[in-house]
Every structure is written in structure tokens, then in C-alpha cells.
Design a protein around this motif. Structure first.
Motif, PDB file in Angstrom:
ATOM      1  N   LEU B 123       0.836  -1.212   0.000  1.00 26.58           N
ATOM      2  CA  LEU B 123       0.000   0.000   0.000  1.00 26.58           C
ATOM      3  C   LEU B 123       0.867   1.256   0.000  1.00 26.58           C
ATOM      4  N   ILE B 124       1.930   1.230   0.808  1.00 28.27           N
ATOM      5  CA  ILE B 124       2.847   2.381   0.866  1.00 28.27           C
ATOM      6  C   ILE B 124       3.441   2.662  -0.505  1.00 28.27           C
ATOM      7  N   ILE B 125       3.918   1.609  -1.160  1.00 27.23           N
ATOM      8  CA  ILE B 125       4.541   1.775  -2.478  1.00 27.23           C
ATOM      9  C   ILE B 125       3.529   2.317  -3.472  1.00 27.23           C
ATOM     10  N   TYR B 132       1.273  10.438  -3.846  1.00 28.90           N
ATOM     11  CA  TYR B 132       2.139  11.488  -3.302  1.00 28.90           C
ATOM     12  C   TYR B 132       3.173  11.997  -4.292  1.00 28.90           C
ATOM     13  N   PHE B 133       4.071  11.117  -4.778  1.00 31.98           N
ATOM     14  CA  PHE B 133       5.154  11.586  -5.634  1.00 31.98           C
ATOM     15  C   PHE B 133       4.681  12.341  -6.876  1.00 31.98           C
ATOM     16  N   PRO B 134       3.564  11.911  -7.504  1.00 35.37           N
ATOM     17  CA  PRO B 134       3.118  12.678  -8.678  1.00 35.37           C
ATOM     18  C   PRO B 134       2.851  14.157  -8.363  1.00 35.37           C
ATOM     19  N   VAL B 135       2.376  14.442  -7.156  1.00 37.39           N
ATOM     20  CA  VAL B 135       2.069  15.822  -6.777  1.00 37.39           C
ATOM     21  C   VAL B 135       3.352  16.653  -6.754  1.00 37.39           C
ATOM     22  N   TYR B 136       4.395  16.126  -6.153  1.00 40.76           N
ATOM     23  CA  TYR B 136       5.645  16.877  -6.042  1.00 40.76           C
ATOM     24  C   TYR B 136       6.365  16.960  -7.378  1.00 40.76           C
ATOM     25  N   GLU B 137       6.298  15.887  -8.153  1.00 46.35           N
ATOM     26  CA  GLU B 137       6.879  15.892  -9.502  1.00 46.35           C
ATOM     27  C   GLU B 137       6.225  16.993 -10.334  1.00 46.35           C
ATOM     28  N   MET B 166      13.280   7.577   2.733  1.00 47.29           N
ATOM     29  CA  MET B 166      12.564   6.519   3.463  1.00 47.29           C
ATOM     30  C   MET B 166      11.831   5.608   2.484  1.00 47.29           C
ATOM     31  N   ALA B 167      11.233   6.206   1.458  1.00 49.53           N
ATOM     32  CA  ALA B 167      10.501   5.407   0.473  1.00 49.53           C
ATOM     33  C   ALA B 167      11.455   4.511  -0.308  1.00 49.53           C
ATOM     34  N   GLU B 168      12.640   5.018  -0.601  1.00 50.16           N
ATOM     35  CA  GLU B 168      13.634   4.200  -1.317  1.00 50.16           C
ATOM     36  C   GLU B 168      14.091   3.028  -0.475  1.00 50.16           C
ATOM     37  N   LEU B 175      11.633   5.853  -7.358  1.00 49.99           N
ATOM     38  CA  LEU B 175      11.580   7.121  -8.092  1.00 49.99           C
ATOM     39  C   LEU B 175      11.751   6.933  -9.593  1.00 49.99           C
ATOM     40  N   SER B 176      11.685   5.684 -10.066  1.00 49.14           N
ATOM     41  CA  SER B 176      12.031   5.443 -11.474  1.00 49.14           C
ATOM     42  C   SER B 176      11.155   6.232 -12.438  1.00 49.14           C
TER      43      SER B 176
END
Lengths: 174, 222
Positions: B123-125, B132-137, B166-168, B175-176
Motif C-alpha cells: 500500500l505504501i509503495i 504522493y510523488f506525482p504531486v511533487y513531480e 525513506m521510500a527508497e 523514483l524510477s
């Protein structure tokens, strides 16, 4: 932004995340103290109130066999961890408001949580005379008094019968 | 003369790690008093040092500050890492709440049973890559600046770097699909104060191991 609500459209922004929204409104309307030191004190109080708020908010979704213990723990935290701090703060400085002798979001949120806690246990303020006066006094502030009247946007507590509907909105069919 | 800030917590990341990151990034030297046993925690409670009987607690500027967000907001504002006006602060708050939610999920993994842990890791991944990451990207792409808000380093950037690392640890190539976040990670890691914090021997804490999990459970009684 993160596919979640609350979302508040305000001042040309679509604000999300409760704390971000409340921080913005508080600062905009001078309810966040006059300097950094007042703000950090307000934040400490508000964060604790939010912790208690979350405990009460999650009560309707607790499984039946865990509910009694959960409610007892919630009442215990309110009466032994949180309310004594606010009772003492008001008693120590003797002023009408928690921080800086001026209404702040901490007072507003404290009143909110007092009323929520009383919905859990009607006499939860029995040992807190100063909080009882605070409650009465703060409830009389005209804008707040208006909000406490029937017909205002204030929402009632979530009833257990409505829980499935809410869960369905956020989590789909179970 | 004011002494260095003193952090009271267990010797692990938990809720104190974001505070360590922010102080380090701001170039503020700090001391740590580690809670190693239940008795250590009881002592702090009995001393009246913990306003709500909880840690993190940071002694700083004559105060015993508690509540993670209160502490972080204070440090950010004090060190000009909280934007230049109300609107920038709102953006920083929104971004930080997102990374707080993501890191919050990761924080509890070591305490879960194997079965629950596997489900939550997935779920985290999923959330990291889809929510989350799409927002910052996108934020970085839209304005093309080096930093998330106001073209200047803020708490939001520091918090995002912490969340990325932490996610890595959950999935090395997480982050690929996010080239701008990869560049962001490289860039922010090179800021001198942050670079120093990322080196061995700093006060940055490692992920939890089984022994630490047992110790934390004993101290906090869960």
C-alpha cells in the motif's frame, strides 16, 4: 491534491489537509497569536486537542467488542492527560483566553473538544471548574454563540447507523 | 547565552527524525538525551517536563516544546524555512502534511506482524507512486524551480527529501518514474548542511531493527 477531503476553496486556492487549512484561516484572521512563541504554545495546545478529537472521532467505527475499552481509554485521556493541562493553564494566568490574553484558535478548538467530550460523557468536566467557566464564557462570544444555535452549519455527531454510508464513500463497496 | 537545543526521545527515528532533519538542515547543532528504559520515560513524566506526558520533547529557547508539528513549525519559522507570506505557508503546510502521511505509514511497519506488514508495504509503495510523488513531480515541473515553494529552500523540500529516502528504503527504484524528483533528490542532498547530515557519524538515525522494536515496545508499553 492528494485525492482526499477536506478541501476548501478559498482565496483562489483549493486548500487540502486539515492542518494547512486551519493554519491558513487562523493566521489570516488573527487567531494565531502575536509572535512565534505564542504560536508555538497555541500549536502545542491545538495538536493535543486534535489527538483527543481523533480518538473521539474514531469511536463510531470501533468493533463492538473493543468499544467499551476504547471509550474508557478516551475518557481517561481526556480527564487525566488533556483537560488538566488546560485547566491549569487558565488557572495559572487567570485570563479569559488560553494564550496571550486574546482569543485564538486554541480557545475555539478547546471549546469544540469540550462539547465533543461532553457528548461522550455528560459530566466529563465535573472536576474542572475553570474549564466549566471557560466553556460558558467562550460559548457567549457572538460568532460562536451563533454557530451553536440550531440551523448553523455545525454538524451533529456521526451516528453508528450512518457509518456504513461514510465508509462506502471513502472505501467503496466492502 | 542560550545552549543548544536538547532532544528527548528514543535512539531511533520515530517522530523525532523529521525534527533532527530540520535542525540539521538549518545548521543548528543539537544535543540528544536518549530514553532507553521505561523508567527514563517515567522520570521525564514525573519531572513535569512533558506537557501531555508524551515525547518528542525539545528543550529550546527557554521552552520545553512538545507535539511534533508544533516543534517543526517553530523551527521552520525561526530559521526562515516557512515561506515569505501566508499563501506560501499554506502551500508548504499542504506539501508537508502529504509527506507526513506517507512517512507515517512507513514508520509503523516495523511494529506490524509479517502478514499485515506485507500488505501495508504494498500500500505504501502504491500510495507513494500514485498519490504522493506525482504531486511533487508536477509541482516542480510546473514552475521549473529548484525548490517546491517560493523559489527558495523551505521545510517542504527538506521533508520531501527525507520522505524520498525513506521510500527508497521500501523500494530502491521507487523514483524510477519521477525524473524531476530524482534531480531534486540529488540537488537537495548536496546542500552543505544536508550533505553533512547524510554522512556517517551524523545524528541521523538508521531504520529500526528487531532489537530496537522490542525496546520501544517496552518503553511505551504497546
Amino acid at each position: 491534491m492528494f485525492q482526499q477531503v477536506p478541501m476548501v476553496e478559498m482565496d483562489g486556492m483549493k486548500l487540502v489537509q486539515c492542518r494547512a487549512i486551519c493554519n491558513y484561516i487562523s493566521a489570516k484572521h488573527n487567531l494565531y497569536g502575536k509572535d512565534l512563541k505564542e504560536r508555538v504554545l497555541i500549536d502545542m495546545y491545538v495538536e493535543a486537542i486534535l489527538d483527543l478529537n481523533e480518538l473521539i472521532m474514531r469511536a463510531p467505527v470501533q468493533p463492538a467488542d473493543k468499544k467499551e475499552k476504547y471509550m474508557a481509554d478516551t475518557v481517561d485521556k481526556a480527564t487525566n492527560r488533556y483537560f488538566p493541562v488546560f485547566e491549569k493553564a487558565l488557572k495559572d494566568h487567570g485570563k479569559d483566553f488560553l494564550v496571550g490574553n486574546q482569543l485564538s484558535r486554541a480557545d475555539v478548538q478547546l471549546l469544540e473538544i469540550i462539547l465533543m467530550a461532553e457528548e461522550v460523557k455528560a459530566d466529563i468536566l465535573a472536576k474542572f471548574p475553570v474549564l466549566q467557566s471557560f466553556k460558558a464564557r467562550t460559548s457567549k462570544i457572538p460568532t460562536i454563540k451563533k454557530f451553536l444555535q440550531p440551523g448553523s452549519p455545525r454538524k451533529p455527531p456521526l451516528e453508528v447507523k450512518d457509518v456504513p454510508k461514510v465508509l462506502k464513500i471513502f472505501y467503496g463497496d466492502q | 547565552m542560550a545552549g543548544k537545543p536538547k532532544l528527548h526521545y528514543t535512539k531511533g527515528r520515530g517522530k523525532m527524525e523529521s525534527i533532527r532533519w530540520l535542525l540539521a538542515a538549518a545548521g543548528v547543532e543539537f544535543e540528544e538525551d536518549f530514553i532507553e528504559t521505561k523508567e527514563d520515560l517515567e522520570k521525564l513524566r514525573n519531572d513535569g517536563s512533558l506537557l501531555f506526558q508524551q515525547v518528542p520533547m525539545v528543550e529550546m529557547d527557554g521552552m520545553k516544546m512538545v507535539q511534533t508539528r508544533a516543534i517543526l513549525s517553530y523551527i521552520a519559522a525561526k530559521h526562515n524555512l516557512y515561506g515569505k507570506d501566508l499563501k506560501e505557508r499554506a502551500w508548504i503546510d499542504m506539501y508537508v502534511e502529504g509527506t507526513t502521511d506517507l512517512m507515517g505509514m512507513i514508520m509503523y511497519l516495523p511494529f506490524q506482524t509479517a502478514e499485515v506488514k506485507e500488505k501495508n508495504l504494498a500500500l505504501i509503495i502504491e500510495r507513494a507512486k500514485n498519490r504522493y510523488f506525482p504531486v511533487y513531480e508536477k509541482a516542480l515541473k510546473d514552475h521549473g524551480h529548484d525548490y517546491l515553494v517560493g523559489n527558495k529552500l523551505s521545510w517542504a523540500d527538506i521533508h520531501l527529501l527525507e520522505a524520498i529516502l525513506m521510500a527508497e528504503e521500501c523500494q530502491a527504484d521507487i523514483l524510477s518514474a519521477f525524473p524531476l524528483l530524482q534531480a531534486f533528490k540529488g540537488r537537495i542532498s548536496n546542500i552543505p548542511t544536508i550533505k553533512k547530515f547524510l554522512q556517517p557519524g551524523s545524528q541521523r538515525k538508521p531504520p529500526m531493527d528487531e532489537k530496537s522494536v522490542a525496546r520501544v515496545r517496552a518503553i511505551f508499553n504497546f
